[in-house]
Design a protein around this motif. Structure first.
Motif, PDB file in Angstrom:
ATOM      1  N   ALA A 145       0.819  -1.215   0.000  1.00  0.00           N
ATOM      2  CA  ALA A 145       0.000   0.000   0.000  1.00  0.00           C
ATOM      3  C   ALA A 145       0.856   1.270   0.000  1.00  0.00           C
ATOM      4  O   ALA A 145       0.325   2.380   0.034  1.00  0.00           O
ATOM      5  N   GLY A 146       2.174   1.101  -0.019  1.00  0.00           N
ATOM      6  CA  GLY A 146       3.070   2.251  -0.059  1.00  0.00           C
ATOM      7  C   GLY A 146       3.485   2.769   1.294  1.00  0.00           C
ATOM      8  O   GLY A 146       4.059   3.861   1.404  1.00  0.00           O
ATOM      9  N   GLY A 147       3.209   1.997   2.357  1.00  0.00           N
ATOM     10  CA  GLY A 147       3.557   2.438   3.706  1.00  0.00           C
ATOM     11  C   GLY A 147       5.048   2.480   3.969  1.00  0.00           C
ATOM     12  O   GLY A 147       5.531   3.280   4.765  1.00  0.00           O
ATOM     13  N   PHE A 148       5.789   1.580   3.316  1.00  0.00           N
ATOM     14  CA  PHE A 148       7.248   1.619   3.389  1.00  0.00           C
ATOM     15  C   PHE A 148       7.813   0.984   2.133  1.00  0.00           C
ATOM     16  O   PHE A 148       7.112   0.258   1.416  1.00  0.00           O
ATOM     17  N   ALA A 149       9.070   1.301   1.850  1.00  0.00           N
ATOM     18  CA  ALA A 149       9.698   0.822   0.620  1.00  0.00           C
ATOM     19  C   ALA A 149      10.328  -0.544   0.822  1.00  0.00           C
ATOM     20  O   ALA A 149      10.761  -0.885   1.926  1.00  0.00           O
ATOM     21  N   LYS A 150      10.389  -1.306  -0.257  1.00  0.00           N
ATOM     22  CA  LYS A 150      11.079  -2.597  -0.203  1.00  0.00           C
ATOM     23  C   LYS A 150      12.536  -2.331   0.128  1.00  0.00           C
ATOM     24  O   LYS A 150      13.133  -1.395  -0.377  1.00  0.00           O
ATOM     25  N   ASP A 151      13.092  -3.145   0.993  1.00  0.00           N
ATOM     26  CA  ASP A 151      14.428  -2.873   1.522  1.00  0.00           C
ATOM     27  C   ASP A 151      15.225  -4.174   1.560  1.00  0.00           C
ATOM     28  O   ASP A 151      14.666  -5.254   1.692  1.00  0.00           O
ATOM     29  N   ALA A 161       6.430  -5.744  11.294  1.00  0.00           N
ATOM     30  CA  ALA A 161       5.375  -6.494  11.985  1.00  0.00           C
ATOM     31  C   ALA A 161       5.474  -6.294  13.495  1.00  0.00           C
ATOM     32  O   ALA A 161       4.464  -6.088  14.183  1.00  0.00           O
ATOM     33  N   ASP A 162       6.696  -6.320  14.023  1.00  0.00           N
ATOM     34  CA  ASP A 162       6.875  -6.147  15.465  1.00  0.00           C
ATOM     35  C   ASP A 162       6.529  -4.725  15.908  1.00  0.00           C
ATOM     36  O   ASP A 162       5.997  -4.515  17.000  1.00  0.00           O
ATOM     37  N   PHE A 163       6.835  -3.761  15.045  1.00  0.00           N
ATOM     38  CA  PHE A 163       6.466  -2.378  15.336  1.00  0.00           C
ATOM     39  C   PHE A 163       4.939  -2.247  15.412  1.00  0.00           C
ATOM     40  O   PHE A 163       4.391  -1.676  16.366  1.00  0.00           O
ATOM     41  N   LEU A 164       4.247  -2.811  14.425  1.00  0.00           N
ATOM     42  CA  LEU A 164       2.784  -2.734  14.380  1.00  0.00           C
ATOM     43  C   LEU A 164       2.150  -3.516  15.525  1.00  0.00           C
ATOM     44  O   LEU A 164       1.107  -3.124  16.057  1.00  0.00           O
ATOM     45  N   ARG A 165       2.782  -4.611  15.924  1.00  0.00           N
ATOM     46  CA  ARG A 165       2.268  -5.448  17.010  1.00  0.00           C
ATOM     47  C   ARG A 165       2.153  -4.656  18.321  1.00  0.00           C
ATOM     48  O   ARG A 165       1.279  -4.929  19.144  1.00  0.00           O
ATOM     49  N   ARG A 166       3.054  -3.695  18.487  1.00  0.00           N
ATOM     50  CA  ARG A 166       3.044  -2.898  19.714  1.00  0.00           C
ATOM     51  C   ARG A 166       2.051  -1.744  19.666  1.00  0.00           C
ATOM     52  O   ARG A 166       1.824  -1.080  20.676  1.00  0.00           O
ATOM     53  N   LYS A 167       1.487  -1.505  18.493  1.00  0.00           N
ATOM     54  CA  LYS A 167       0.624  -0.332  18.316  1.00  0.00           C
ATOM     55  C   LYS A 167      -0.844  -0.682  18.031  1.00  0.00           C
ATOM     56  O   LYS A 167      -1.735   0.147  18.244  1.00  0.00           O
ATOM     57  N   ILE A 168      -1.089  -1.874  17.514  1.00  0.00           N
ATOM     58  CA  ILE A 168      -2.438  -2.266  17.078  1.00  0.00           C
ATOM     59  C   ILE A 168      -2.793  -3.595  17.740  1.00  0.00           C
ATOM     60  O   ILE A 168      -1.950  -4.491  17.834  1.00  0.00           O
ATOM     61  N   GLN A 186      -0.996   5.314   8.878  1.00  0.00           N
ATOM     62  CA  GLN A 186      -0.741   6.496   9.712  1.00  0.00           C
ATOM     63  C   GLN A 186       0.535   6.293  10.539  1.00  0.00           C
ATOM     64  O   GLN A 186       1.395   7.174  10.620  1.00  0.00           O
ATOM     65  N   LEU A 187       0.651   5.119  11.136  1.00  0.00           N
ATOM     66  CA  LEU A 187       1.810   4.820  11.973  1.00  0.00           C
ATOM     67  C   LEU A 187       3.112   4.811  11.162  1.00  0.00           C
ATOM     68  O   LEU A 187       4.159   5.239  11.643  1.00  0.00           O
ATOM     69  N   ALA A 188       3.021   4.301   9.927  1.00  0.00           N
ATOM     70  CA  ALA A 188       4.213   4.165   9.086  1.00  0.00           C
ATOM     71  C   ALA A 188       4.822   5.517   8.741  1.00  0.00           C
ATOM     72  O   ALA A 188       6.028   5.616   8.487  1.00  0.00           O
ATOM     73  N   ARG A 189       4.018   6.560   8.738  1.00  0.00           N
ATOM     74  CA  ARG A 189       4.511   7.895   8.395  1.00  0.00           C
ATOM     75  C   ARG A 189       4.944   8.693   9.626  1.00  0.00           C
ATOM     76  O   ARG A 189       5.428   9.816   9.511  1.00  0.00           O
ATOM     77  N   TYR A 195      13.123   4.606  12.447  1.00  0.00           N
ATOM     78  CA  TYR A 195      14.275   3.689  12.533  1.00  0.00           C
ATOM     79  C   TYR A 195      14.101   2.429  11.680  1.00  0.00           C
ATOM     80  O   TYR A 195      15.047   1.652  11.512  1.00  0.00           O
ATOM     81  N   LEU A 196      12.917   2.226  11.147  1.00  0.00           N
ATOM     82  CA  LEU A 196      12.620   0.982  10.440  1.00  0.00           C
ATOM     83  C   LEU A 196      13.105   1.016   8.987  1.00  0.00           C
ATOM     84  O   LEU A 196      13.119   2.074   8.350  1.00  0.00           O
TER      85      LEU A 196
END
Length: 206
Positions: A145-151, A161-168, A186-189, A195-196
């Motif tokens: 969905a464009g929340g972050f770039a392929k890295d 996933a771990d970042f989102l796990r702590r927020k949702i 929203q969180l991704a921006r 740091y991700l």
């Protein structure tokens, strides 16, 4: 040790491949199954293009270091064998030292569906034993969905996933995936995610 990618000419049984992670996002697996079925006429060509990267370990076993979702999807679609490409040879490493070397090279991710680190012995022995992590599916959809770039950072989607796990909450992800994606975007921006790997939020004001 060679790091040159070496395609295997002979297909390898999918169930002989050893995972290097504990979970997959089953939504991701289902999506890959769907795309594979849609290309039924070109399935042989598709299989040739998507080789699974592996490390050759002790006992001539092959350890998957990427594309666990694809391997699981193909297994569930009834595919028995797949081509692999060897990106590293650790067959000379003693068995009791193997996982430590893999960890040092960031070729293993021994974290469970709660994001908690486990012992290497808890890693499933086959692709079909991988457990579902709904937040890994959320992270994969967030990237699309464009929340972050392929890295190129190893296991970058798991870090998200771990970042989102702590927020949702898990309940929101399982009961209202669309709402979870909206919240994730929203969180991704936010600066909390700066740091991700692949973060592409607004530049901080200077």
């Amino acid at each position: 040790m060679s790091n040159v990618r070496e395609p295997m000419i002979h297909p390898i049984p999918i169930l002989s491949l050893r995972p290097t992670q504990m979970t997959v996002g089953m939504r991701e697996v289902k999506e890959k199954r769907k795309r594979f079925r849609e290309k039924r006429e070109k399935q042989a060509e598709s299989l040739g293009k998507h080789m699974i990267p592996v490390v050759k370990g002790p006992g001539k076993r092959y350890y998957v270091v990427d594309h666990h979702h694809l391997a699981r999807a193909l297994h569930e679609e009834g595919i028995k064998e797949i081509l692999v490409t060897v990106i590293g040879d650790l067959s000379m490493v003693e068995k009791d030292a193997f996982w430590g070397v893999m960890d040092n090279k960031r070729w293993v991710y021994p974290y469970d569906a709660k994001g908690e680190r486990r012992h290497f012995r808890d890693i499933p022995k086959t692709i079909n034993e991988l457990r579902d992590d709904p937040f890994r599916s959320l992270a994969g959809e967030l990237r699309r969905a464009g929340g972050f770039a392929k890295d190129t950072t190893p296991f970058s989607e798991f870090l998200w996933a771990d970042f989102l796990r702590r927020k949702i909450s898990t309940k929101v992800v399982e009961d209202n995936f669309a709402k979870a994606i909206e919240k994730s975007l929203q969180l991704a921006r936010s600066q909390d995610a700066i740091y991700l790997p692949g973060w592409c939020g607004p530049a901080p004001e200077g």
